[in-house]
Design an enzyme around this catalytic site. Structure first.
Site, PDB file in Angstrom:
ATOM      1  CB  SER A 117      19.707   1.904  22.753  1.00 15.52           C
ATOM      2  OG  SER A 117      18.762   1.793  21.711  1.00 15.52           O
ATOM      3  CE1 TYR A 157      23.505  -0.679  19.826  1.00 16.18           C
ATOM      4  CE2 TYR A 157      21.103  -0.638  19.806  1.00 16.18           C
ATOM      5  CZ  TYR A 157      22.321   0.024  19.870  1.00 16.18           C
ATOM      6  OH  TYR A 157      22.331   1.399  19.973  1.00 16.18           O
TER       7      TYR A 157
HETATM    8  P1  NAD Z   1      28.294   6.910  15.767  1.00 15.14           P
HETATM    9  O1  NAD Z   1      28.629   5.865  14.784  1.00 15.14           O
HETATM   10  O2  NAD Z   1      28.519   8.316  15.383  1.00 15.14           O
HETATM   11  O3  NAD Z   1      29.063   6.679  17.130  1.00 15.14           O
HETATM   12  C1  NAD Z   1      29.414   5.433  17.600  1.00 15.14           C
HETATM   13  C2  NAD Z   1      30.903   5.516  17.879  1.00 15.14           C
HETATM   14  O4  NAD Z   1      31.303   4.354  18.603  1.00 15.14           O
HETATM   15  C3  NAD Z   1      31.771   5.525  16.636  1.00 15.14           C
HETATM   16  O5  NAD Z   1      31.995   6.843  16.186  1.00 15.14           O
HETATM   17  C4  NAD Z   1      33.047   4.882  17.124  1.00 15.14           C
HETATM   18  O6  NAD Z   1      34.027   5.874  17.389  1.00 15.14           O
HETATM   19  C5  NAD Z   1      32.671   4.252  18.442  1.00 15.14           C
HETATM   20  N1  NAD Z   1      33.065   2.844  18.487  1.00 15.14           N
HETATM   21  C6  NAD Z   1      32.391   1.769  18.026  1.00 15.14           C
HETATM   22  N2  NAD Z   1      33.098   0.650  18.269  1.00 15.14           N
HETATM   23  C7  NAD Z   1      34.233   1.042  18.901  1.00 15.14           C
HETATM   24  C8  NAD Z   1      35.357   0.359  19.416  1.00 15.14           C
HETATM   25  N3  NAD Z   1      35.454  -0.976  19.359  1.00 15.14           N
HETATM   26  N4  NAD Z   1      36.365   1.092  19.981  1.00 15.14           N
HETATM   27  C9  NAD Z   1      36.270   2.439  20.055  1.00 15.14           C
HETATM   28  N5  NAD Z   1      35.211   3.136  19.615  1.00 15.14           N
HETATM   29  C10 NAD Z   1      34.214   2.448  19.041  1.00 15.14           C
HETATM   30  O7  NAD Z   1      26.779   6.676  16.150  1.00 15.14           O
HETATM   31  P2  NAD Z   1      25.879   7.243  17.361  1.00 15.14           P
HETATM   32  O8  NAD Z   1      24.508   6.949  16.956  1.00 15.14           O
HETATM   33  O9  NAD Z   1      26.262   8.617  17.707  1.00 15.14           O
HETATM   34  O10 NAD Z   1      26.216   6.246  18.542  1.00 15.14           O
HETATM   35  C11 NAD Z   1      26.569   6.677  19.838  1.00 15.14           C
HETATM   36  C12 NAD Z   1      25.900   5.797  20.875  1.00 15.14           C
HETATM   37  O11 NAD Z   1      24.513   6.009  20.848  1.00 15.14           O
HETATM   38  C13 NAD Z   1      26.119   4.294  20.677  1.00 15.14           C
HETATM   39  O12 NAD Z   1      26.365   3.700  21.934  1.00 15.14           O
HETATM   40  C14 NAD Z   1      24.778   3.839  20.152  1.00 15.14           C
HETATM   41  O13 NAD Z   1      24.538   2.483  20.469  1.00 15.14           O
HETATM   42  C15 NAD Z   1      23.864   4.770  20.874  1.00 15.14           C
HETATM   43  N6  NAD Z   1      22.539   4.879  20.288  1.00 15.14           N
HETATM   44  C16 NAD Z   1      22.397   5.403  19.044  1.00 15.14           C
HETATM   45  C17 NAD Z   1      21.111   5.483  18.508  1.00 15.14           C
HETATM   46  C18 NAD Z   1      20.868   6.043  17.138  1.00 15.14           C
HETATM   47  O14 NAD Z   1      19.763   5.913  16.636  1.00 15.14           O
HETATM   48  N7  NAD Z   1      21.858   6.661  16.500  1.00 15.14           N
HETATM   49  C19 NAD Z   1      20.017   5.038  19.233  1.00 15.14           C
HETATM   50  C20 NAD Z   1      20.220   4.529  20.507  1.00 15.14           C
HETATM   51  C21 NAD Z   1      21.482   4.450  21.017  1.00 15.14           C
END
Ligand code: NAD
Ligand code: MG
Length: 297
Positions: free
Chosen positions: A190, A203
């Site tokens: 991230s 985080y």
């Molecule tokens: P999202 O909520 O759609 O996806 C995150 C997914 O993580 C969830 O759908 C869930 O299935 C999975 N998850 C969480 N805890 C879990 C566990 N204990 N066991 C199994 N699965 C688990 O949101 P997203 O934004 O698509 O996130 C995807 C990745 O991108 C994450 O690693 C997040 O940290 C990273 N990220 C997101 C952003 C943003 O702004 N959305 C920014 C930087 C990084």
């Protein structure tokens, strides 16, 4: 969506801009409750056979960035095992339907990646049901807002680290039992791993750790012919946000970027496709930042 998805579009207004409607969801958050619903490339992603015949395990594949990656990988010719939390079954089934519409196999593997034994079982099940494994794409992540050190709890730190960092070790170790040279691993860091926000310390620590996991594991696995790279998103419009950030931050989400809006998952999928594909054959240990034009990291 324009008819030709390759036609140039102004990044400032190509996708929804803040202010967004107030909305809050319990963790882990579901796609259909989001307003606007994120764009995962359903109507726009065109595959070119770049992952033909590959077998990919994708964590967090039910929603957000993981769903966009699953759609793109399937349209590029890969079969997919989807890992997600059992509360997200409806989202996972929607993603699986898009994978099968692309003519590929979707295997549903609900479970908690903060549990070591589940990580081992998920990899074994993915490999046996897909007939092997070539790609480990770790997108799942947990994000908790903690206002200050006075509110620190060991439980939140443990949950964050076990989900975001420990799982990478457990899944990678298990996947290596199935990988041949040419296989690839992709992690998801991230912008928080480079520019931490004060209320996201747990985080941010985990996401910085993922960058170094990626670098060190790339060096370790090079002699086995396995590449390891990462993607570091800036603000993306996904269920992670209404389930973890305060309301005032959500309504103005993405406003701070030079493009003045959050990214949509559709705008990130091809970065994962590139890193997974043979086109990135000389790229390993890198983390690609996709951050709406923000510099200084
Ligand atoms: P999202 O909520 O759609 O996806 C995150 C997914 O993580 C969830 O759908 C869930 O299935 C999975 N998850 C969480 N805890 C879990 C566990 N204990 N066991 C199994 N699965 C688990 O949101 P997203 O934004 O698509 O996130 C995807 C990745 O991108 C994450 O690693 C997040 O940290 C990273 N990220 C997101 C952003 C943003 O702004 N959305 C920014 C930087 C990084
Ligand atoms: Mg989800």
């Amino acid at each position: 969506m324009s008819e030709n998805p390759y036609a140039p579009r102004n990044p400032l207004d190509a996708y929804p801009q803040p202010p967004f409607p107030e909305q809050k969801q319990p963790e882990p958050g579901l796609t259909f409750e989001m307003d606007p619903v994120p764009d995962h490339g359903e109507a726009s992603y065109i595959g070119h056979g770049r992952l033909q015949g590959r077998r990919a395990l994708i964590t967090g594949a039910d929603s957000g960035i993981g769903r966009a990656v699953a759609i793109a990988f399937a349209r590029e010719g890969a079969d997919i095992a989807l890992v997600y939390l059992s509360e997200e079954q409806t989202d996972a089934e929607s993603t699986a339907a898009l994978v099968t519409e692309a003519g590929r196999t979707a295997v549903l593997l609900p479970g908690d990646i903060s549990d070591e034994s589940f990580c081992g079982t998920a990899v074994t099940d993915a490999a046996s049901q897909l007939g092997g494994l070539d790609l480990l794409i770790m997108v799942a992540g947990d994000m908790q807002t903690v206002d200050g050190i006075g509110d620190f709890t060991t439980e939140v730190l443990d949950k964050t680290l076990r989900t975001n960092v420990h799982s990478l070790f457990w899944l990678t170790k298990a996947a290596l039992e199935h990988f041949e040279p040419g296989a690839a691993i992709i992690t998801t860091s991230s912008i928080q791993g480079f520019q931490p926000s004060p209320e996201l310390v747990e985080y941010a620590v985990s996401k910085a750790g993922i960058v170094n996991f990626t670098r060190a594991m790339a060096e370790q696995l090079a002699e086995r012919g396995i590449r390891v790279n990462g993607v570091a998103p800036g603000p993306f419009w996904t269920p992670l946000q209404p389930s973890s950030v305060p309301l005032d931050k959500l309504t103005s989400f993405g406003e701070q970027t030079p493009f003045k809006r959050p990214g949509q998952p559709a705008e990130l999928a091809s970065t994962y496709v590139y890193l997974a594909s043979q086109e990135a054959s000389y790229t390993s240990g890198e983390t690609i930042i996709v951050n709406g034009g923000q510099a200084g990291h």
